[in-house]
Write a protein that holds these residues in place. Structure first.
Motif, PDB file in Angstrom:
ATOM      1  N   THR A   1       0.679  -1.246  -0.125  1.00 29.19           N
ATOM      2  CA  THR A   1      -0.085  -0.093   0.081  1.00 29.19           C
ATOM      3  C   THR A   1       0.904   1.216  -0.008  1.00 29.19           C
TER       4      THR A   1
ATOM      5  N   SER B   1      -3.556  -1.415  -3.238  1.00 22.41           N
ATOM      6  CA  SER B   1      -4.154  -0.001  -3.329  1.00 22.41           C
ATOM      7  C   SER B   1      -3.091   0.960  -2.474  1.00 22.41           C
TER       8      SER B   1
ATOM      9  N   ILE C   1     -11.717   3.387  -1.998  1.00 23.25           N
ATOM     10  CA  ILE C   1     -11.555   2.489  -3.204  1.00 23.25           C
ATOM     11  C   ILE C   1     -12.442   2.097  -3.982  1.00 23.25           C
TER      12      ILE C   1
ATOM     13  N   PHE D   1     -11.148   4.102  -7.734  1.00 25.29           N
ATOM     14  CA  PHE D   1     -10.538   3.035  -7.850  1.00 25.29           C
ATOM     15  C   PHE D   1      -9.228   3.545  -8.715  1.00 25.29           C
TER      16      PHE D   1
ATOM     17  N   ASP E   1      -6.741   5.899  -7.091  1.00 24.63           N
ATOM     18  CA  ASP E   1      -5.952   5.168  -6.265  1.00 24.63           C
ATOM     19  C   ASP E   1      -4.946   4.220  -6.858  1.00 24.63           C
TER      20      ASP E   1
END
Length: 298
Positions: free
Chosen positions: A129, A154, A162, A169, A172
């Motif tokens: 992440t 993500s 998200i 989405f 991100d």
């Protein structure tokens, strides 16, 4: 006359003391109240952070079969054994391929994990992440420098953001892609959905996001073996070892889910024995995910 002056001075002194006491009280009481309120706010913030962490942890287990969430109700169902389609053996010798994957990192445990992998000559896959992007970019570089596969999990890991829309989405995803390319010079090609591709918290059909990744040349991976270390920070070392190794014989291609997070100390402790047990199995290799890896989908 002197006695009268003395009494007057005493009265004045008493009055001064009363006034001073009143002023001090007027100052101290609000100050004390402010301190108490500040402490309560600090405590509530801490509890809120704990609640958010717990929420993310619970959501991460949705695809594990431990919990089920629908749009109308939130019943807890008994855990069911995952049904995964049998995969074709990877080569003519029927060599079993095992992929160690770590979600949620990097973290303060990443260095220890990398040291263990290096000790056993093993390469793994890290679905990272962006949480450590600003504070510890060197951790991402260490993963890449170690020859491990750097995948995406993500940037924010906030489910509500998200999965709010395809635009959310995509934004991100792009943020994490750009950071990893700038920091490690690696172009990430693999993705793991927070909660897995079978999660039921998304506001959009998961097929929309799956198709988006495919259209952008990114392969997503779920898992067919879980350490279940996301269910509880207190999952024991012995439980994690059993969860990761007891049923590997069922698969020609086994993708093991673990987590690289600060509160997953027992996962790190279990890792050496997990590797040793896998390496002791006949016709079994531990590999990082590559473009040739059979994609496991829920």
């Amino acid at each position: 006359m002197a006695a009268t002056n003395i009494q007057r001075r005493k009265r004045v002194n008493r009055l001064k003391k009363i006034i001073i006491g009143f002023i001090l009280t007027a100052i101290l009481i609000p100050s004390a109240i402010s301190l108490v309120l500040m402490w309560q706010v600090h405590t509530l913030k801490g509890r809120l952070r704990e609640a958010e962490t717990t929420c993310d942890t619970l959501l991460e287990t949705l695809a594990d079969g431990s919990f089920h969430i629908s749009e109308k109700e939130f019943p807890i169902e008994p855990q069911k054994e995952e049904v995964v389609p049998e995969t074709v053996a990877a080569d003519e010798e029927n060599t079993r391929k095992v992929y160690l994957t770590f979600d949620d990192g990097p973290s303060e445990n990443t260095g220890r994990i990398l040291e263990i992998l290096d000790k056993y000559g093993v390469k793994a896959t890290f679905f990272v992440t962006g949480e450590e992007a600003l504070s510890h970019p060197e951790r991402y570089q260490a993963i890449a420098d170690g020859g491990h596969t750097l995948g995406m999990h993500s940037y924010s890991h906030r489910y509500s953001e998200i999965y709010e829309s395809l635009d959310s989405f995509g934004s991100d995803l792009l943020q994490l892609q750009e950071f990893l390319q700038e920091t490690t010079q690696v172009i990430p090609k693999f993705y793991r959905f927070p909660g897995g591709s079978s999660n039921t918290v998304s506001k959009q059909p998961m097929s929309v996001f799956c198709d988006y990744l495919t259209d952008n040349g990114i392969t997503y991976f779920d898992w067919n073996v879980s350490s279940k270390d996301a269910v509880s920070p207190m999952r024991s070392k012995e439980e994690i070892i059993r969860n990761c190794t007891d049923n590997l014989e069922k698969y020609d291609n086994a993708v093991i889910l673990m987590h690289d997070a600060a509160n997953k100390g027992t996962t790190v402790e279990a890792l050496p024995e997990i590797i040793e047990k896998i390496q002791a199995m006949e016709n079994t290799d531990i590999l990082p995910i590559t473009e040739e890896t059979v994609a496991i989908h829920h």
